[in-house]
Design a protein around this motif. Structure first.
Motif, PDB file in Angstrom:
ATOM      1  N   ARG A  84       6.823  33.727 -11.891  1.00 45.06           N
ATOM      2  CA  ARG A  84       5.004  33.612 -12.427  1.00 45.06           C
ATOM      3  C   ARG A  84       4.951  35.057 -12.841  1.00 45.06           C
ATOM      4  O   ARG A  84       5.535  36.094 -12.365  1.00 45.06           O
ATOM      5  N   TYR A  85       3.781  35.040 -13.471  1.00 46.02           N
ATOM      6  CA  TYR A  85       3.239  36.434 -14.347  1.00 46.02           C
ATOM      7  C   TYR A  85       2.738  37.320 -13.333  1.00 46.02           C
ATOM      8  O   TYR A  85       1.785  37.057 -12.449  1.00 46.02           O
ATOM      9  N   ILE A  86       2.948  38.590 -13.295  1.00 45.81           N
ATOM     10  CA  ILE A  86       2.262  39.616 -12.879  1.00 45.81           C
ATOM     11  C   ILE A  86       1.508  40.705 -13.917  1.00 45.81           C
ATOM     12  O   ILE A  86       2.650  40.971 -14.658  1.00 45.81           O
ATOM     13  N   ASP A  87       0.737  41.121 -13.810  1.00 43.55           N
ATOM     14  CA  ASP A  87       0.337  42.121 -14.748  1.00 43.55           C
ATOM     15  C   ASP A  87       1.122  43.384 -14.894  1.00 43.55           C
ATOM     16  O   ASP A  87       1.209  43.830 -13.349  1.00 43.55           O
ATOM     17  N   PRO A  88       1.481  43.758 -15.746  1.00 39.42           N
ATOM     18  CA  PRO A  88       2.448  45.154 -15.768  1.00 39.42           C
ATOM     19  C   PRO A  88       1.378  46.292 -15.224  1.00 39.42           C
ATOM     20  O   PRO A  88       0.156  46.112 -15.208  1.00 39.42           O
ATOM     21  N   LEU A  89       2.062  47.211 -14.504  1.00 40.16           N
ATOM     22  CA  LEU A  89       1.387  48.127 -13.575  1.00 40.16           C
ATOM     23  C   LEU A  89       1.653  49.447 -14.228  1.00 40.16           C
ATOM     24  O   LEU A  89       2.780  50.125 -14.237  1.00 40.16           O
ATOM     25  N   GLU A  90       0.525  50.288 -14.573  1.00 35.70           N
ATOM     26  CA  GLU A  90       0.534  51.691 -14.780  1.00 35.70           C
ATOM     27  C   GLU A  90       0.207  52.529 -13.728  1.00 35.70           C
ATOM     28  O   GLU A  90      -1.060  52.485 -13.222  1.00 35.70           O
ATOM     29  N   ILE A  91       1.085  53.199 -12.764  1.00 34.31           N
ATOM     30  CA  ILE A  91       0.665  53.781 -11.672  1.00 34.31           C
ATOM     31  C   ILE A  91      -0.022  55.052 -11.720  1.00 34.31           C
ATOM     32  O   ILE A  91      -0.616  55.540 -10.994  1.00 34.31           O
ATOM     33  N   TYR A  92       0.023  55.789 -12.933  1.00 27.76           N
ATOM     34  CA  TYR A  92      -0.626  56.937 -13.453  1.00 27.76           C
ATOM     35  C   TYR A  92      -1.129  56.593 -14.608  1.00 27.76           C
ATOM     36  O   TYR A  92      -0.635  56.557 -15.697  1.00 27.76           O
ATOM     37  N   LYS A  93      -2.646  56.592 -14.395  1.00 26.09           N
ATOM     38  CA  LYS A  93      -3.556  56.155 -15.526  1.00 26.09           C
ATOM     39  C   LYS A  93      -3.390  57.148 -16.884  1.00 26.09           C
ATOM     40  O   LYS A  93      -3.510  58.257 -16.487  1.00 26.09           O
ATOM     41  N   GLY A  94      -3.135  56.493 -17.803  1.00 30.75           N
ATOM     42  CA  GLY A  94      -3.038  57.343 -19.244  1.00 30.75           C
ATOM     43  C   GLY A  94      -1.748  57.745 -19.441  1.00 30.75           C
ATOM     44  O   GLY A  94      -1.418  58.263 -20.538  1.00 30.75           O
ATOM     45  N   SER A  95      -0.759  57.379 -18.539  1.00 34.43           N
ATOM     46  CA  SER A  95       0.708  57.637 -18.942  1.00 34.43           C
ATOM     47  C   SER A  95       1.282  56.718 -20.020  1.00 34.43           C
ATOM     48  O   SER A  95       2.430  57.110 -20.598  1.00 34.43           O
ATOM     49  N   GLY A  96       0.924  55.490 -20.062  1.00 37.77           N
ATOM     50  CA  GLY A  96       1.408  54.697 -20.994  1.00 37.77           C
ATOM     51  C   GLY A  96       2.562  54.022 -20.478  1.00 37.77           C
ATOM     52  O   GLY A  96       3.134  53.187 -21.226  1.00 37.77           O
ATOM     53  N   ILE A  97       3.167  54.378 -19.458  1.00 38.04           N
ATOM     54  CA  ILE A  97       4.283  53.865 -18.891  1.00 38.04           C
ATOM     55  C   ILE A  97       3.853  52.752 -17.873  1.00 38.04           C
ATOM     56  O   ILE A  97       3.318  52.959 -17.006  1.00 38.04           O
ATOM     57  N   TYR A  98       4.369  51.301 -18.220  1.00 39.21           N
ATOM     58  CA  TYR A  98       3.853  50.214 -17.477  1.00 39.21           C
ATOM     59  C   TYR A  98       5.247  49.557 -16.833  1.00 39.21           C
ATOM     60  O   TYR A  98       6.242  49.238 -17.447  1.00 39.21           O
ATOM     61  N   LEU A  99       5.158  49.245 -15.674  1.00 38.48           N
ATOM     62  CA  LEU A  99       6.268  48.935 -14.934  1.00 38.48           C
ATOM     63  C   LEU A  99       6.131  47.146 -14.815  1.00 38.48           C
ATOM     64  O   LEU A  99       5.030  46.669 -14.736  1.00 38.48           O
ATOM     65  N   LEU A 100       7.354  46.602 -14.946  1.00 33.75           N
ATOM     66  CA  LEU A 100       7.214  45.189 -15.020  1.00 33.75           C
ATOM     67  C   LEU A 100       7.808  44.622 -13.880  1.00 33.75           C
ATOM     68  O   LEU A 100       8.924  44.842 -13.519  1.00 33.75           O
ATOM     69  N   GLY A 197       6.834  60.166 -13.319  1.00 32.31           N
ATOM     70  CA  GLY A 197       6.898  61.417 -12.604  1.00 32.31           C
ATOM     71  C   GLY A 197       6.873  62.483 -13.618  1.00 32.31           C
ATOM     72  O   GLY A 197       6.224  63.607 -13.435  1.00 32.31           O
ATOM     73  N   LEU A 198       7.559  62.585 -14.729  1.00 32.75           N
ATOM     74  CA  LEU A 198       7.659  63.351 -15.774  1.00 32.75           C
ATOM     75  C   LEU A 198       6.426  63.742 -16.226  1.00 32.75           C
ATOM     76  O   LEU A 198       6.066  64.886 -16.807  1.00 32.75           O
ATOM     77  N   ILE A 199       5.688  62.809 -16.857  1.00 30.82           N
ATOM     78  CA  ILE A 199       4.442  62.713 -17.010  1.00 30.82           C
ATOM     79  C   ILE A 199       3.451  63.410 -16.371  1.00 30.82           C
ATOM     80  O   ILE A 199       2.541  64.105 -16.633  1.00 30.82           O
ATOM     81  N   MET A 200       3.249  63.024 -14.960  1.00 27.13           N
ATOM     82  CA  MET A 200       2.422  63.286 -14.174  1.00 27.13           C
ATOM     83  C   MET A 200       2.414  64.869 -14.046  1.00 27.13           C
ATOM     84  O   MET A 200       1.383  65.707 -13.849  1.00 27.13           O
ATOM     85  N   ARG A 201       3.587  65.608 -14.139  1.00 21.94           N
ATOM     86  CA  ARG A 201       3.825  67.142 -14.103  1.00 21.94           C
ATOM     87  C   ARG A 201       3.983  67.642 -15.473  1.00 21.94           C
ATOM     88  O   ARG A 201       4.333  68.702 -15.382  1.00 21.94           O
ATOM     89  N   ASP A 202       3.728  67.043 -16.387  1.00 20.96           N
ATOM     90  CA  ASP A 202       3.466  67.658 -17.763  1.00 20.96           C
ATOM     91  C   ASP A 202       4.882  68.060 -18.470  1.00 20.96           C
ATOM     92  O   ASP A 202       4.821  68.898 -19.204  1.00 20.96           O
ATOM     93  N   ASP A 203       6.088  67.405 -17.990  1.00 17.25           N
ATOM     94  CA  ASP A 203       7.279  67.657 -18.593  1.00 17.25           C
ATOM     95  C   ASP A 203       7.570  66.643 -19.645  1.00 17.25           C
ATOM     96  O   ASP A 203       8.541  66.903 -20.390  1.00 17.25           O
ATOM     97  N   LEU A 204       6.539  65.674 -19.901  1.00 17.02           N
ATOM     98  CA  LEU A 204       6.616  64.823 -20.790  1.00 17.02           C
ATOM     99  C   LEU A 204       5.309  64.061 -21.403  1.00 17.02           C
ATOM    100  O   LEU A 204       4.311  63.929 -20.444  1.00 17.02           O
ATOM    101  N   GLN A 205       4.966  64.210 -22.478  1.00 18.08           N
ATOM    102  CA  GLN A 205       3.740  63.516 -22.970  1.00 18.08           C
ATOM    103  C   GLN A 205       4.008  62.112 -23.902  1.00 18.08           C
ATOM    104  O   GLN A 205       4.982  61.837 -24.733  1.00 18.08           O
ATOM    105  N   ASN A 206       3.221  61.245 -23.511  1.00 14.44           N
ATOM    106  CA  ASN A 206       3.279  60.027 -24.127  1.00 14.44           C
ATOM    107  C   ASN A 206       1.929  59.507 -24.381  1.00 14.44           C
ATOM    108  O   ASN A 206       0.947  59.380 -23.500  1.00 14.44           O
ATOM    109  N   ASP A 207       1.574  58.902 -25.543  1.00 12.08           N
ATOM    110  CA  ASP A 207       0.462  58.562 -26.142  1.00 12.08           C
ATOM    111  C   ASP A 207       0.370  56.968 -26.319  1.00 12.08           C
ATOM    112  O   ASP A 207      -0.506  56.354 -26.981  1.00 12.08           O
ATOM    113  N   LEU A 208       1.449  56.291 -25.962  1.00 15.86           N
ATOM    114  CA  LEU A 208       1.944  54.911 -26.621  1.00 15.86           C
ATOM    115  C   LEU A 208       1.601  54.063 -25.124  1.00 15.86           C
ATOM    116  O   LEU A 208       1.920  54.548 -24.357  1.00 15.86           O
ATOM    117  N   LYS A 209       1.731  52.734 -25.581  1.00 12.99           N
ATOM    118  CA  LYS A 209       1.795  51.779 -24.368  1.00 12.99           C
ATOM    119  C   LYS A 209       3.135  51.110 -24.495  1.00 12.99           C
ATOM    120  O   LYS A 209       3.554  50.569 -25.370  1.00 12.99           O
TER     121      LYS A 209
END
Length: 287
Positions: A84-100, A197-209
């Motif tokens: 069944r469907y589960i909403d993709p999860l972005e554990i760090y708001k604004g990271s744009g990385i969603y776990l499935l 984790g890389l985004i949270m410590r500013d080693d990677l930037q991502n503006d996409l979903k």
């Protein structure tokens, strides 16, 4: 020699079980009857030292095998798995990385797929896919549960935690909070967690979903995952246009995409560093 014959005897019936020729109940009953017969012979020849020693050994071995396989009695009831469907999860708001993730519900004592669909309709439950549970699936579940009971080896979640920590070089509270959830199973969130984790410590930037799925090794290899079809369906239903998967799943993903007419752009990576470069390219950045 007697031990070898006993093990061959055991593996013959294990093969028949894994091939869905016999049920878990039948397999366990066969082992129990064999144990009873061996125990009876042992009692009959108790006073004959040479025979007694031989039968004590193979009876003890059969008893261990019976105890190891006995939990299969509780797995025969599970006949179908519903995803069944589960909403993709972005554990760090604004990271744009969603776990499935995918919600799995096991149905018991259902004769066929139609019976499951009827039950789902009565309960007004939406679903992505229904699969029949075979003995190989049941056996794997039983073995994992035994390892968990006796704390033998690491669970998939603990291994994922260690691999993400190894890549990032440190632990993160938000990642640990996510991994400590009782609903988390498997290791397919590893890639997404490492990128987050890389985004949270500013080693990677991502503006996409971006929807991300993939396990990782200690050395940063991106490993294949299961339940890909359902994850692709969830990503499409959630409105993603980009999805990163392991390169080892690329062929499977292309077949699913063609069969289900999924419009998402599928991108595959074999290494974590490759995923970082890909995200930089997608964002029009170079590192």
């Amino acid at each position: 020699m007697a031990v070898i014959i006993t093990m061959i005897y055991y593996f013959v019936f294990l093969f028949l079980y894994l091939s869905d020729v016999i049920s878990g109940v039948s397999f366990v009953v066969i082992l129990l009857l064999s144990l009873i017969i061996l125990s009876t012979v042992l009692i009959m020849y108790w006073k004959k030292r040479a025979i007694k020693r031989k039968f004590m050994l193979i009876t003890s071995l059969m008893a261990l095998l019976f105890c190891y396989e006995m939990p299969l009695l509780f797995y025969d009831a599970n006949t179908h798995a519903v995803y069944r469907y589960i909403d993709p999860l972005e554990i760090y708001k604004g990271s744009g990385i969603y776990l499935l993730g995918v919600n799995r519900v096991d149905f018991q004592f259902t004769e066929n797929k139609k019976a499951v669909i009827d039950l789902l309709n009565k309960q007004q439950m939406d679903y992505l896919n229904i699969t029949k549970i075979n003995n190989s699936d049941r056996y794997g579940s039983k073995n994992r549960q035994i390892l968990k009971w006796f704390h033998l080896g690491k669970s998939d979640v603990d291994q994922m935690r260690d691999n993400v920590k190894q890549f990032l070089g440190q632990e993160d509270g938000r990642i640990n909070e996510f991994l400590n959830s009782e609903t988390i199973e498997g290791s397919s969130a590893g890639l997404g967690l490492a990128l987050t984790g890389l985004i949270m410590r500013d080693d990677l930037q991502n503006d996409l979903k971006i929807a991300v799925t993939g396990a990782i090794s200690e050395t940063g290899d991106v490993l294949p995952i299961g339940i890909l079809k359902e994850k692709m369906q969830i990503a499409e239903k959630a409105g993603f246009s980009l999805m990163i998967i392991p390169s080892a799943n690329r062929k499977e993903a292309m077949e699913i995409q063609k069969k289900l007419n999924i419009k998402i752009k599928i991108l595959d990576v074999a290494q974590l560093d490759e995923a970082v470069l890909l995200i930089n390219e997608l964002n029009g950045k170079s590192k």
